[in-house]
Scaffold this motif. Structure first.
Motif, mmCIF file in Angstrom:
data_model
loop_
_atom_site.group_PDB
_atom_site.id
_atom_site.type_symbol
_atom_site.label_atom_id
_atom_site.label_comp_id
_atom_site.label_asym_id
_atom_site.label_seq_id
_atom_site.Cartn_x
_atom_site.Cartn_y
_atom_site.Cartn_z
ATOM 1 N N THR A 20 0.839 -1.201 0.000
ATOM 2 C CA THR A 20 0.000 0.000 0.000
ATOM 3 C C THR A 20 0.870 1.246 0.000
ATOM 4 O OG1 THR A 20 -0.107 -0.153 2.413
ATOM 5 C CG2 THR A 20 -1.971 -1.033 1.179
ATOM 6 N N THR A 21 0.330 2.327 -0.576
ATOM 7 C CA THR A 21 1.019 3.613 -0.583
ATOM 8 C C THR A 21 0.381 4.538 0.452
ATOM 9 O OG1 THR A 21 -0.462 4.586 -2.212
ATOM 10 C CG2 THR A 21 1.493 3.400 -3.058
ATOM 11 N N PRO A 22 1.073 5.620 0.811
ATOM 12 C CA PRO A 22 0.477 6.582 1.744
ATOM 13 C C PRO A 22 -0.843 7.163 1.229
ATOM 14 C CG PRO A 22 2.842 6.917 1.640
ATOM 15 C CD PRO A 22 2.501 5.903 0.574
ATOM 16 N N GLU A 23 -0.969 7.350 -0.089
ATOM 17 C CA GLU A 23 -2.224 7.875 -0.636
ATOM 18 C C GLU A 23 -3.386 6.925 -0.337
ATOM 19 O OE1 GLU A 23 -4.266 9.399 -4.808
ATOM 20 O OE2 GLU A 23 -2.146 8.888 -4.806
ATOM 21 N N TRP A 24 -3.178 5.631 -0.515
ATOM 22 C CA TRP A 24 -4.218 4.635 -0.239
ATOM 23 C C TRP A 24 -4.576 4.617 1.242
ATOM 24 C CZ3 TRP A 24 -7.591 1.935 -2.982
ATOM 25 C CH2 TRP A 24 -8.209 0.819 -2.404
ATOM 26 N N LEU A 25 -3.556 4.644 2.080
ATOM 27 C CA LEU A 25 -3.786 4.575 3.524
ATOM 28 C C LEU A 25 -4.431 5.842 4.080
ATOM 29 C CD1 LEU A 25 -0.490 2.800 4.593
ATOM 30 C CD2 LEU A 25 -2.779 1.805 4.368
ATOM 31 N N ALA A 26 -4.284 6.967 3.381
ATOM 32 C CA ALA A 26 -4.896 8.212 3.830
ATOM 33 C C ALA A 26 -6.407 8.224 3.604
ATOM 34 C CB ALA A 26 -4.250 9.402 3.117
ATOM 35 N N MET A 27 -6.902 7.334 2.746
ATOM 36 C CA MET A 27 -8.338 7.256 2.484
ATOM 37 C C MET A 27 -9.042 6.502 3.607
ATOM 38 S SD MET A 27 -8.802 6.308 -1.502
ATOM 39 C CE MET A 27 -7.311 6.138 -2.441
ATOM 40 N N SER A 62 4.194 -8.938 7.330
ATOM 41 C CA SER A 62 5.281 -8.477 6.470
ATOM 42 C C SER A 62 5.243 -6.960 6.341
ATOM 43 C CB SER A 62 5.129 -9.097 5.070
ATOM 44 O OG SER A 62 6.043 -8.522 4.165
ATOM 45 N N THR A 63 6.411 -6.336 6.342
ATOM 46 C CA THR A 63 6.469 -4.895 6.100
ATOM 47 C C THR A 63 6.804 -4.592 4.648
ATOM 48 O OG1 THR A 63 8.793 -4.842 6.785
ATOM 49 C CG2 THR A 63 7.128 -4.359 8.463
ATOM 50 N N ASP A 67 0.049 -6.973 0.850
ATOM 51 C CA ASP A 67 -1.046 -7.768 0.298
ATOM 52 C C ASP A 67 -0.515 -8.649 -0.827
ATOM 53 O OD1 ASP A 67 -3.499 -6.275 1.575
ATOM 54 O OD2 ASP A 67 -2.187 -4.713 0.775
ATOM 55 N N VAL A 68 -1.220 -9.760 -1.058
ATOM 56 C CA VAL A 68 -0.922 -10.622 -2.193
ATOM 57 C C VAL A 68 -2.228 -10.804 -2.951
ATOM 58 C CG1 VAL A 68 -0.141 -12.891 -2.970
ATOM 59 C CG2 VAL A 68 0.928 -11.816 -0.966
ATOM 60 N N TRP A 69 -2.187 -10.424 -4.222
ATOM 61 C CA TRP A 69 -3.356 -10.561 -5.089
ATOM 62 C C TRP A 69 -3.055 -11.716 -6.033
ATOM 63 C CZ3 TRP A 69 -5.647 -5.731 -8.000
ATOM 64 C CH2 TRP A 69 -7.011 -5.954 -8.263
#
Length: 123
Positions: A20-27, A62-63, A67-69
């Motif tokens: 995940t990116t910070p943009e995704w996590l900010a939502m 894991s850091t 995610d695994v798609w």
């Protein structure tokens, strides 16, 4: 040597390791669902046929990969169209970083040599 030409389903499996990116996590969670259902899924459905997926959360273990798609595609062309579709959405490099793609064919060795798939185990 026996040559096996029968097609097995699914012939292509891809393990997409993503972070995940910070943009995704900010939502908010609802904003994430809305972004995914309006920006990512329509692109996949418009440009592909013969693909299926499952999504696994791994951030609590894991850091490097959050995610695994897992994608299954009927053939390599369907897989290529999937990747092309994803790259044209904010999923790719904006909401998630694609850490690695591991693409394979289930029990390929067994099909190649006409053997039983002894490494597929159910207990």
């Amino acid at each position: 040597m026996t040559t096996v030409t029968e097609k097995t389903a699914p012939p292509v499996t891809a393990f997409m390791l993503i972070k995940t990116t910070p943009e995704w996590l900010a939502m908010t969670p609802q904003e994430r669902v809305d972004a995914f259902t309006t920006q990512v899924i329509p692109a996949i459905k418009a440009k592909t046929t013969g693909v299926r997926s499952r999504f696994y959360d791994t951030e609590f273990y894991s850091t490097r990969v959050t995610d695994v798609w897992v994608w299954e595609a009927d053939d390599h062309d369907a897989y290529q169209l999937l990747i092309d579709a994803l790259r044209e959405t904010p999923f790719w490099d904006r909401y998630f970083t694609v850490v690695d793609l591991l693409v394979g064919t289930e029990n390929g060795y067994a099909r190649t040599y006409g053997l039983d798939a002894v490494t597929t185990i159910t207990t």
